[in-house]
Motif scaffolding. Structure first.
Motif, mmCIF file in Angstrom:
data_model
loop_
_atom_site.group_PDB
_atom_site.id
_atom_site.type_symbol
_atom_site.label_atom_id
_atom_site.label_comp_id
_atom_site.label_asym_id
_atom_site.label_seq_id
_atom_site.Cartn_x
_atom_site.Cartn_y
_atom_site.Cartn_z
ATOM 1 N N VAL A 19 0.713 -0.805 15.610
ATOM 2 C CA VAL A 19 -0.677 -1.203 15.820
ATOM 3 C C VAL A 19 -1.349 -1.269 14.453
ATOM 4 C CG1 VAL A 19 -0.908 -0.253 18.152
ATOM 5 C CG2 VAL A 19 -1.386 1.202 16.176
ATOM 6 N N GLY A 20 -2.503 -1.906 14.392
ATOM 7 C CA GLY A 20 -3.162 -1.943 13.095
ATOM 8 C C GLY A 20 -4.471 -2.680 13.078
ATOM 9 N N LEU A 21 -5.032 -2.755 11.882
ATOM 10 C CA LEU A 21 -6.276 -3.464 11.608
ATOM 11 C C LEU A 21 -6.016 -4.469 10.500
ATOM 12 C CD1 LEU A 21 -9.019 -0.674 11.351
ATOM 13 C CD2 LEU A 21 -8.779 -2.327 13.190
ATOM 14 N N ALA A 22 -6.505 -5.700 10.661
ATOM 15 C CA ALA A 22 -6.399 -6.722 9.631
ATOM 16 C C ALA A 22 -7.806 -7.035 9.118
ATOM 17 C CB ALA A 22 -5.742 -7.973 10.190
ATOM 18 N N PHE A 23 -7.957 -7.077 7.795
ATOM 19 C CA PHE A 23 -9.234 -7.360 7.148
ATOM 20 C C PHE A 23 -9.138 -8.714 6.460
ATOM 21 C CE2 PHE A 23 -8.978 -2.826 7.565
ATOM 22 C CZ PHE A 23 -10.269 -2.351 7.698
ATOM 23 N N SER A 24 -9.975 -9.657 6.877
ATOM 24 C CA SER A 24 -9.985 -10.996 6.279
ATOM 25 C C SER A 24 -11.357 -11.286 5.694
ATOM 26 C CB SER A 24 -9.660 -12.056 7.332
ATOM 27 O OG SER A 24 -8.414 -11.806 7.944
ATOM 28 N N GLY A 25 -11.367 -11.997 4.562
ATOM 29 C CA GLY A 25 -12.635 -12.379 3.932
ATOM 30 C C GLY A 25 -12.448 -12.559 2.452
ATOM 31 N N ALA A 26 -12.984 -13.649 1.923
ATOM 32 C CA ALA A 26 -12.799 -13.971 0.508
ATOM 33 C C ALA A 26 -13.410 -12.917 -0.411
ATOM 34 C CB ALA A 26 -13.411 -15.347 0.217
ATOM 35 N N GLN A 27 -14.422 -12.172 0.096
ATOM 36 C CA GLN A 27 -15.097 -11.200 -0.767
ATOM 37 C C GLN A 27 -14.384 -9.851 -0.817
ATOM 38 O OE1 GLN A 27 -18.570 -11.561 1.606
ATOM 39 N NE2 GLN A 27 -18.494 -9.482 2.379
ATOM 40 N N ILE A 28 -13.377 -9.649 0.021
ATOM 41 C CA ILE A 28 -12.684 -8.366 0.068
ATOM 42 C C ILE A 28 -11.804 -8.197 -1.167
ATOM 43 C CG2 ILE A 28 -10.947 -7.003 1.308
ATOM 44 C CD1 ILE A 28 -11.946 -8.301 3.893
ATOM 45 N N GLN A 29 -11.893 -7.031 -1.775
ATOM 46 C CA GLN A 29 -10.981 -6.652 -2.851
ATOM 47 C C GLN A 29 -10.262 -5.376 -2.436
ATOM 48 O OE1 GLN A 29 -12.564 -6.733 -6.923
ATOM 49 N NE2 GLN A 29 -14.396 -7.731 -6.131
ATOM 50 N N SER A 30 -9.028 -5.228 -2.888
ATOM 51 C CA SER A 30 -8.274 -4.054 -2.475
ATOM 52 C C SER A 30 -7.221 -3.705 -3.512
ATOM 53 C CB SER A 30 -7.611 -4.307 -1.113
ATOM 54 O OG SER A 30 -6.964 -3.140 -0.649
ATOM 55 N N ALA A 31 -6.842 -2.451 -3.529
ATOM 56 C CA ALA A 31 -5.777 -1.985 -4.416
ATOM 57 C C ALA A 31 -5.097 -0.791 -3.762
ATOM 58 C CB ALA A 31 -6.335 -1.588 -5.777
ATOM 59 N N THR A 32 -3.824 -0.613 -4.067
ATOM 60 C CA THR A 32 -3.084 0.505 -3.497
ATOM 61 C C THR A 32 -2.044 1.001 -4.496
ATOM 62 O OG1 THR A 32 -1.789 1.224 -1.568
ATOM 63 C CG2 THR A 32 -1.415 -1.013 -2.339
ATOM 64 N N VAL A 33 -1.810 2.304 -4.500
ATOM 65 C CA VAL A 33 -0.755 2.886 -5.333
ATOM 66 C C VAL A 33 0.090 3.830 -4.498
ATOM 67 C CG1 VAL A 33 -2.013 2.697 -7.523
ATOM 68 C CG2 VAL A 33 -2.237 4.779 -6.157
ATOM 69 N N LEU A 34 1.331 3.989 -4.933
ATOM 70 C CA LEU A 34 2.285 4.870 -4.253
ATOM 71 C C LEU A 34 2.537 6.096 -5.114
ATOM 72 C CD1 LEU A 34 4.391 5.129 -1.843
ATOM 73 C CD2 LEU A 34 6.049 4.205 -3.475
ATOM 74 N N LEU A 35 2.311 7.282 -4.541
ATOM 75 C CA LEU A 35 2.654 8.539 -5.205
ATOM 76 C C LEU A 35 4.013 8.967 -4.657
ATOM 77 C CD1 LEU A 35 -0.546 8.320 -5.177
ATOM 78 C CD2 LEU A 35 -0.551 10.797 -5.395
ATOM 79 N N ASP A 36 5.063 8.824 -5.473
ATOM 80 C CA ASP A 36 6.403 9.125 -4.969
ATOM 81 C C ASP A 36 6.722 10.612 -5.105
ATOM 82 O OD1 ASP A 36 7.071 9.544 -7.630
ATOM 83 O OD2 ASP A 36 8.045 7.579 -7.857
ATOM 84 N N GLN A 37 7.981 10.980 -4.849
ATOM 85 C CA GLN A 37 8.349 12.396 -4.836
ATOM 86 C C GLN A 37 8.199 13.060 -6.201
ATOM 87 O OE1 GLN A 37 12.009 13.290 -2.597
ATOM 88 N NE2 GLN A 37 11.916 11.210 -1.808
ATOM 89 N N ASP A 38 8.230 12.248 -7.267
ATOM 90 C CA ASP A 38 8.088 12.820 -8.609
ATOM 91 C C ASP A 38 6.656 13.253 -8.907
ATOM 92 O OD1 ASP A 38 10.748 12.340 -9.049
ATOM 93 O OD2 ASP A 38 10.424 10.408 -10.031
#
Length: 334
Positions: A208-227
């Protein structure tokens, strides 16, 4: 947003009561609601005063009590998880809390936002069909949608045979550099829009999920791994997220962490990752959960800028013992 935190002794229906109180103050009707609560909130014990004894609470009862408080046409996605990450109500600069034990939950209430479309989706595994019908992506607005910016994905009943393979079938076609994918494996989902209560059998698996659409949307994501296992390395990950230069106003932070992280991973120091987030993002509220697997990678979608050089190799998006930190900026509208 509405939040309820009971890290001590459980208080019956704390989230339901908090939501009821706060909705009376809301003057703009929500169009989409994402609520997440820990398993104790949904199936803990509550006092039965007539019988003078505690009875096991039914998760369906709790979900219905929550949804009765919301407008009938509101899209609702409700999730149950082992632990909760939440910013207490009052101010977006309040210190976010990692609640690994005890009852806790929150509800994010999204009103109509000019230039932004948010919609829910659900893909369940068909036991008769090993191949997923990708035409369902287009129906859900996840394909042929040039304005799609962010997809929050949540797998449920991941212990079921074939659940991981099914999740790959959903994630792999969406793994494009222009889309942020983030989320994780939850215990279960209790709701998916008011018209579609409990349509799935309890032992089914899906996404299940949510989708966000729109030209003004900005987003960023990072992964914190086991290290990433101490304050210095956790803060270094937040610096990578800060480098995206996402505006803090009208922005939400999400943290999707493995149940194996938290204070056990950081050698009994609690709230490490939420504290590191707050240090670099003093005015962004943070929400999320501890779950059974994480979805995400290092990626930025803001114009043509990406966090690192793009290559033809697809990112690995499914992880364990990691944390995914995500920012979603909904534009500068009021």
């Amino acid at each position: 947003w509405v939040s309820a935190l009971e890290p001590g002794p459980a208080e019956n229906h704390a989230l339901v009561r908090a939501l009821a109180r706060e909705l009376e103050k809301v003057h703009v009707l929500p169009q989409t609601v994402l609520y997440i609560a820990d398993a104790e909130t949904f199936s803990g014990h509550e006092e039965c005063h007539e019988q003078k004894k505690a009875r096991k609470r039914n998760s369906k009862e709790t979900a219905l009590a929550l949804e009765k408080l919301l407008p009938k046409r509101c899209q609702v996605l409700g999730l149950v998880t082992p632990g909760i990450v939440v910013t207490p109500m009052g101010s977006s600069s309040n210190q976010p809390q990692e609640i690994e034990e005890g009852e806790a939950g929150f509800a994010l209430l999204f009103p109509k936002i000019d230039g932004v479309k948010i919609h829910t989706f659900h893909f369940s595994k068909d036991v008769k069909n090993r191949v997923f019908d990708e035409s369902k992506f287009a129906e859900a607005g996840l394909k042929n949608n040039p304005d799609l910016r962010v997809v929050l994905l949540f797998g449920y009943n991941s212990w079921k045979t074939g659940a991981t393979r099914f999740l790959h079938q959903i994630v792999n076609p969406l793994n494009e550099k222009s889309i942020i994918l983030a989320g994780g494996q939850v215990e279960s989902f209790t709701s998916l829009t008011s018209e579609n209560h409990y349509a799935q059998p309890g032992d089914a698996c899906g996404v299940v999920g949510l989708a966000f659409s729109g030209a003004q949307i900005q987003s960023a994501t990072v992964l914190l791994d086991q290290d990433v296992a101490d304050e210095r390395t956790a803060e270094a990950a937040m610096q990578r997220l800060k480098a995206a230069n996402i505006p803090e106003h009208n922005t939400i932070g999400f943290m999707f962490a493995c149940v194996g992280r938290g204070y056990r991973h950081y050698k009994t120091k609690r709230n490490m990752e939420a504290d590191a987030f707050r240090k670099f993002f003093p005015n962004v509220p943070l929400f999320g959960f501890f779950g059974h697997g994480e979805i995400g990678c290092d990626r930025i979608v803001t114009g043509n800028f990406v966090l690192r050089e793009c290559n033809d190799i697809k990112d690995d998006l499914l992880h364990g013992y990691t944390t995914v930190m995500t920012l979603i900026h909904l534009g500068s509208t009021k």
